[in-house]
Design a protein around this motif. Structure first.
Motif, PDB file in Angstrom:
ATOM      1  N   ASP A  16     -15.825   7.794   5.556  1.00  0.00           N
ATOM      2  CA  ASP A  16     -15.953   7.968   3.738  1.00  0.00           C
ATOM      3  C   ASP A  16     -16.562   6.583   3.308  1.00  0.00           C
ATOM      4  O   ASP A  16     -16.117   5.490   3.503  1.00  0.00           O
ATOM      5  N   HIS A  17     -17.940   6.557   2.651  1.00  0.00           N
ATOM      6  CA  HIS A  17     -18.479   5.574   2.127  1.00  0.00           C
ATOM      7  C   HIS A  17     -17.404   4.793   0.935  1.00  0.00           C
ATOM      8  O   HIS A  17     -17.779   3.905   0.275  1.00  0.00           O
ATOM      9  N   ARG A  18     -16.520   5.723   0.264  1.00  0.00           N
ATOM     10  CA  ARG A  18     -15.810   5.098  -0.835  1.00  0.00           C
ATOM     11  C   ARG A  18     -14.559   4.359  -0.185  1.00  0.00           C
ATOM     12  O   ARG A  18     -13.807   4.765   0.533  1.00  0.00           O
ATOM     13  N   ILE A  19     -14.555   3.287  -0.841  1.00  0.00           N
ATOM     14  CA  ILE A  19     -13.340   2.335  -0.611  1.00  0.00           C
ATOM     15  C   ILE A  19     -12.266   2.691  -1.494  1.00  0.00           C
ATOM     16  O   ILE A  19     -12.285   2.882  -2.542  1.00  0.00           O
ATOM     17  N   PRO A  20     -10.895   2.883  -0.745  1.00  0.00           N
ATOM     18  CA  PRO A  20     -10.005   3.491  -1.717  1.00  0.00           C
ATOM     19  C   PRO A  20      -9.627   2.410  -2.672  1.00  0.00           C
ATOM     20  O   PRO A  20      -9.463   1.181  -2.497  1.00  0.00           O
ATOM     21  N   ALA A  21      -9.188   2.841  -3.926  1.00  0.00           N
ATOM     22  CA  ALA A  21      -8.710   2.187  -4.898  1.00  0.00           C
ATOM     23  C   ALA A  21      -7.414   1.398  -4.810  1.00  0.00           C
ATOM     24  O   ALA A  21      -7.072   0.400  -5.327  1.00  0.00           O
ATOM     25  N   SER A  22      -6.548   2.072  -3.830  1.00  0.00           N
ATOM     26  CA  SER A  22      -5.130   1.676  -3.499  1.00  0.00           C
ATOM     27  C   SER A  22      -5.277   1.374  -2.197  1.00  0.00           C
ATOM     28  O   SER A  22      -5.507   2.142  -1.452  1.00  0.00           O
ATOM     29  N   TRP A  23      -4.711   0.214  -1.566  1.00  0.00           N
ATOM     30  CA  TRP A  23      -4.213   0.300  -0.033  1.00  0.00           C
ATOM     31  C   TRP A  23      -3.008   0.232   0.337  1.00  0.00           C
ATOM     32  O   TRP A  23      -2.522  -0.320   1.522  1.00  0.00           O
ATOM     33  N   ASP A  24      -2.233   1.001  -0.377  1.00  0.00           N
ATOM     34  CA  ASP A  24      -0.676   1.187  -0.012  1.00  0.00           C
ATOM     35  C   ASP A  24      -0.443   2.524   0.508  1.00  0.00           C
ATOM     36  O   ASP A  24      -0.904   3.587  -0.160  1.00  0.00           O
ATOM     37  N   PHE A  25      -0.737   2.541   2.096  1.00  0.00           N
ATOM     38  CA  PHE A  25      -0.781   3.696   2.924  1.00  0.00           C
ATOM     39  C   PHE A  25       0.658   3.994   3.255  1.00  0.00           C
ATOM     40  O   PHE A  25       1.337   3.263   3.252  1.00  0.00           O
ATOM     41  N   ASP A  26       0.813   5.063   3.967  1.00  0.00           N
ATOM     42  CA  ASP A  26       1.779   5.731   4.464  1.00  0.00           C
ATOM     43  C   ASP A  26       2.467   4.854   5.593  1.00  0.00           C
ATOM     44  O   ASP A  26       2.029   4.062   6.252  1.00  0.00           O
ATOM     45  N   THR A  27       3.826   5.006   5.967  1.00  0.00           N
ATOM     46  CA  THR A  27       4.462   4.188   7.078  1.00  0.00           C
ATOM     47  C   THR A  27       3.824   4.831   8.386  1.00  0.00           C
ATOM     48  O   THR A  27       3.191   5.981   8.594  1.00  0.00           O
ATOM     49  N   GLY A  28       3.433   3.840   9.173  1.00  0.00           N
ATOM     50  CA  GLY A  28       2.802   4.191  10.535  1.00  0.00           C
ATOM     51  C   GLY A  28       1.418   4.300  10.358  1.00  0.00           C
ATOM     52  O   GLY A  28       0.511   4.398  11.351  1.00  0.00           O
ATOM     53  N   VAL A  29       0.761   3.794   9.134  1.00  0.00           N
ATOM     54  CA  VAL A  29      -0.596   3.858   9.136  1.00  0.00           C
ATOM     55  C   VAL A  29      -1.107   2.147   8.978  1.00  0.00           C
ATOM     56  O   VAL A  29      -0.454   1.244   8.271  1.00  0.00           O
ATOM     57  N   GLY A  30      -2.006   1.733  10.056  1.00  0.00           N
ATOM     58  CA  GLY A  30      -2.242   0.185   9.932  1.00  0.00           C
ATOM     59  C   GLY A  30      -3.574   0.114   9.395  1.00  0.00           C
ATOM     60  O   GLY A  30      -4.449   0.958   9.031  1.00  0.00           O
ATOM     61  N   GLY A  70       1.121  -6.076   4.391  1.00  0.00           N
ATOM     62  CA  GLY A  70       0.785  -6.073   3.036  1.00  0.00           C
ATOM     63  C   GLY A  70       1.774  -6.057   2.097  1.00  0.00           C
ATOM     64  O   GLY A  70       2.827  -6.122   2.431  1.00  0.00           O
ATOM     65  N   PRO A  71       1.643  -6.066   0.614  1.00  0.00           N
ATOM     66  CA  PRO A  71       2.493  -5.998  -0.379  1.00  0.00           C
ATOM     67  C   PRO A  71       3.421  -4.751  -0.184  1.00  0.00           C
ATOM     68  O   PRO A  71       4.749  -5.245  -0.519  1.00  0.00           O
ATOM     69  N   ARG A  72       3.373  -3.820   0.521  1.00  0.00           N
ATOM     70  CA  ARG A  72       4.363  -2.916   0.667  1.00  0.00           C
ATOM     71  C   ARG A  72       4.542  -2.645   2.151  1.00  0.00           C
ATOM     72  O   ARG A  72       4.907  -1.500   2.789  1.00  0.00           O
ATOM     73  N   GLY A  73       4.323  -3.474   2.879  1.00  0.00           N
ATOM     74  CA  GLY A  73       4.608  -3.871   4.387  1.00  0.00           C
ATOM     75  C   GLY A  73       3.555  -2.884   5.339  1.00  0.00           C
ATOM     76  O   GLY A  73       3.850  -3.120   6.531  1.00  0.00           O
ATOM     77  N   THR A  74       2.287  -2.605   4.846  1.00  0.00           N
ATOM     78  CA  THR A  74       1.461  -2.231   5.766  1.00  0.00           C
ATOM     79  C   THR A  74       0.873  -3.267   6.646  1.00  0.00           C
ATOM     80  O   THR A  74       0.338  -4.306   6.116  1.00  0.00           O
TER      81      THR A  74
END
Length: 236
Positions: A16-30, A70-74
């Motif tokens: 996906d050429h669009r970079i996500p506006a948020s980088w807070d992903f689900d648990t288990g996602v690196g 990351g800020p939320r553990g990512t």
């Protein structure tokens, strides 16, 4: 009973050429961040800009890659990528970026490129896919001990990755892993006869024509190099 020829593990790849506006992903996602080594200030525009500035201050400037939460553990691997990254250098950097996330047993890895050169981003993307297939590939199993199957099943690439040749990366990984698999087999599982059976099975699987020359034919052809390989084997 000889082991069956291996198959490449399933790995879903999305771009996906669009970079996500948020980088807070689900648990288990690196997360893997690709940053241009000569233009690290691009991180000032990232969603985690202030946080990254604080965290990276704890590391020497020579550190590469860097693993942080990351800020939320990512769990996040940050790679500073030079413009001339190619070949073995790219593969080495890809392995170093991916290995800690695999060790954390991430089921999905998101790759975000902030590189200003699409060609360089695609080189790293292909290298990351190759590294993932190598890590996920099961080597020959000759015992009843349960396999430790890594859970990685999806890699998402965000940024300018449209020209990344994942088909080539996958085909190369399939060949490399087959060679790795064969070299791991002990001699009693890879006699000349069994090796021939593997070759013929692969030819049938891929739709290739195959012709087998036995020792008598090879002697008439004066193919000494081939015959010398099998001299120590009890199998003609």
């Amino acid at each position: 009973m000889k082991p069956e020829l291996p198959k490449l593990p399933d790995l879903k790849l999305d771009v996906d050429h669009r970079i996500p506006a948020s980088w807070d992903f689900d648990t288990g996602v690196g997360l893997i961040l690709l940053i241009p080594d000569q233009h690290r200030q691009v991180m000032d525009k990232a969603p985690w800009a202030d946080y990254l500035k604080l965290r990276l201050a704890d590391f020497p400037t020579s550190a590469n890659p860097i693993l942080i939460s990351g800020p939320r553990g990512t769990r996040t691997s940050i790679g500073f990528v030079s413009e001339d990254v190619r070949g073995f250098k790219a593969l080495s950097q890809a392995r170093a970026l991916l290995a800690p996330l695999m060790a954390e047993r991430c089921r999905k890895v998101n790759v975000i490129s902030m590189l200003d050169q699409p060609e360089t981003a695609c080189i790293l993307a292909e290298a990351l896919v190759s590294a993932a297939y190598a890590a996920l590939f099961p080597l020959p199993k000759l015992s009843d001990k349960p396999e430790d199957k890594l859970p990685l099943a999806v890699m998402n690439f965000f940024g300018e990755f449209e020209t990344a040749d994942f088909r080539y990366a996958k085909a190369t990984a399939e060949g490399n892993n087959l060679a790795r698999w064969l070299t791991q087999l002990p001699g009693n599982y890879l006699t000349p006869r069994i090796y021939r059976e593997y070759a013929q099975a692969l030819a049938q699987q891929e739709g290739w024509e195959a012709e087998f020359y036995d020792c008598d034919q090879l002697e008439r052809m004066e193919a000494g190099a081939f015959l010398s390989v099998v001299q120590a084997s009890p199998n003609r």
